[in-house]
Design a protein around this motif. Sequence first.
Motif, short mmCIF file in Angstrom:
data_model
loop_
_atom_site.label_atom_id
_atom_site.label_comp_id
_atom_site.label_asym_id
_atom_site.label_seq_id
_atom_site.Cartn_x
_atom_site.Cartn_y
_atom_site.Cartn_z
N GLY A 223 1.52 -0.83 4.02
CA GLY A 223 1.82 0.55 3.63
C GLY A 223 0.62 1.45 3.76
O GLY A 223 -0.53 1.00 3.67
N GLY A 224 0.88 2.75 3.97
CA GLY A 224 -0.19 3.72 4.14
C GLY A 224 -0.05 4.90 3.21
O GLY A 224 0.70 4.86 2.21
N ARG A 225 -0.73 5.98 3.59
CA ARG A 225 -0.76 7.17 2.75
C ARG A 225 0.64 7.73 2.48
O ARG A 225 0.89 8.34 1.45
CB ARG A 225 -1.61 8.26 3.44
N GLY A 226 1.56 7.48 3.41
CA GLY A 226 2.93 7.97 3.26
C GLY A 226 3.62 7.46 2.00
O GLY A 226 4.61 8.04 1.54
N LEU A 227 3.09 6.38 1.41
CA LEU A 227 3.69 5.85 0.18
C LEU A 227 3.48 6.79 -1.01
O LEU A 227 4.25 6.77 -1.97
CB LEU A 227 3.09 4.49 -0.17
N GLY A 228 2.42 7.56 -0.97
CA GLY A 228 2.21 8.59 -1.97
C GLY A 228 1.68 8.13 -3.33
O GLY A 228 1.39 8.97 -4.18
N ARG A 251 -6.43 1.94 5.50
CA ARG A 251 -7.62 2.28 4.72
C ARG A 251 -7.36 3.46 3.78
O ARG A 251 -7.90 3.53 2.69
CB ARG A 251 -8.78 2.59 5.67
N ALA A 252 -6.47 4.37 4.24
CA ALA A 252 -6.17 5.53 3.38
C ALA A 252 -5.60 5.06 2.05
O ALA A 252 -5.95 5.59 0.98
CB ALA A 252 -5.20 6.46 4.10
N ALA A 253 -4.71 4.05 2.10
CA ALA A 253 -4.10 3.54 0.86
C ALA A 253 -5.15 2.83 0.00
O ALA A 253 -5.13 2.94 -1.22
CB ALA A 253 -2.95 2.59 1.19
N VAL A 254 -6.06 2.12 0.67
CA VAL A 254 -7.12 1.41 -0.07
C VAL A 254 -8.07 2.42 -0.71
O VAL A 254 -8.42 2.31 -1.89
CB VAL A 254 -7.89 0.45 0.88
#
Length: 335
Positions: A223-228, A251-254
């Motif tokens: 998952g990425g930033r789109g998860l919010g 990395r954005a999510a991390v």
Amino acid sequence: MAVKNLEEYQGVWVFIEHSGGEIAPVSRELLGAGRKVADKLKTELAGVLLGSKVEEMIPEVFARGADKVYVIDDPVLEQYRTKPFTHGLFNLVQKYKPEVVLMGATTLGRDLSGAVATKLETGLTADCTELDVDPKSRLLLQTRPAFGGNIMATILCRRHRPQMATVRPRVMPEPPRQEGRTGQVIREELGLREEDIETQIVEVIEEKGKAVYLDKAEIIVAGGRGLGGAENFKLLEELADTLGGTLGASRAAVEAGWISADYQVGQTGTTVRPKVYFAIGISGAIQHLVGMQTSDVIVAINKDPDAPIIKVATYSIIGDLFKVVPALTQRFREK
Ligand code: FAD
């Protein structure tokens, strides 16, 4: 100092990393890649096995494509330490003069390759994701991400030998086993005693906690930033559990603190090659793609049809992940 007689250097070597009597997956992958390089150079492929009681691994090195195995079996080499391993590998290279030396871009490989290349006064390309041979010059084409992953740079080592590279785990396929395949075994002495080494291993402490074996996972739901938000990783966890997969992340999510860095896929995270990779709410920046684009099947779930991930995806679902993911999980549960 440039090497004068480049032609003296022949053969492709793969350093065999191992633990608990088992060859590391990256070394098996490199035997496959090394075989291709050796065939293009019309030369031999050798595995280099350093350690204590390593004889039983020799048949596996042949079965994965080597023509020769160089062995140094010595109790001093029981646990990895920079000095004795550097000493052993350096001496082997000096004596047998390989044209190419390959190692995994692991903690051990990164340490040893740097030490040996420095002692040999040759070049080293770290963290390659592709290897090939230039048919005209016979030089090894060593490709790796550069400038923050914005370009792929192909590096040549023209005037020094051996040409040395470390290669990331999981970017190359494992070659099939060829049962009964055999070849020449060359045994050498280490020529170093325990008292010659300044460092001692006092205790080996196993890492505790939930281990994340992303590089071994067959199904990854990333998952990425789109998860919010962190709480929405729950949706991905449900899908991953249903499929027997592992979570992954951009990395954005991390960096947002939604998930631990152990799950990061990409240039500064883990390189993965699962059978199925779900990229959910991930745009597909080059630094992410270099870590997962060789997955067998890529499923992208994104609301933007122009997101770069769509170009590398095997299947794309254009839509809102908050609707698509629960629906997918539901369908897989029914199966
Ligand atoms: P974004 O690029 O913001 O993408 C979010 C995506 O979610 C968009 O495509 C959007 O359309 C989609 N979306 C939003 N809402 C929804 C919804 N409701 N439903 C469906 N889709 C939705 N990145 C890595 O991942 N790994 C690395 O190892 C890494 N190393 C780096 C190293 C360096 C030196 C640098 C400079 C950068 C590195 N990056 C790495 C960062 C990378 O450049 C990107 O910034 C990062 O990958 C973006 O993460 P993302 O795709 O999650 O976010």
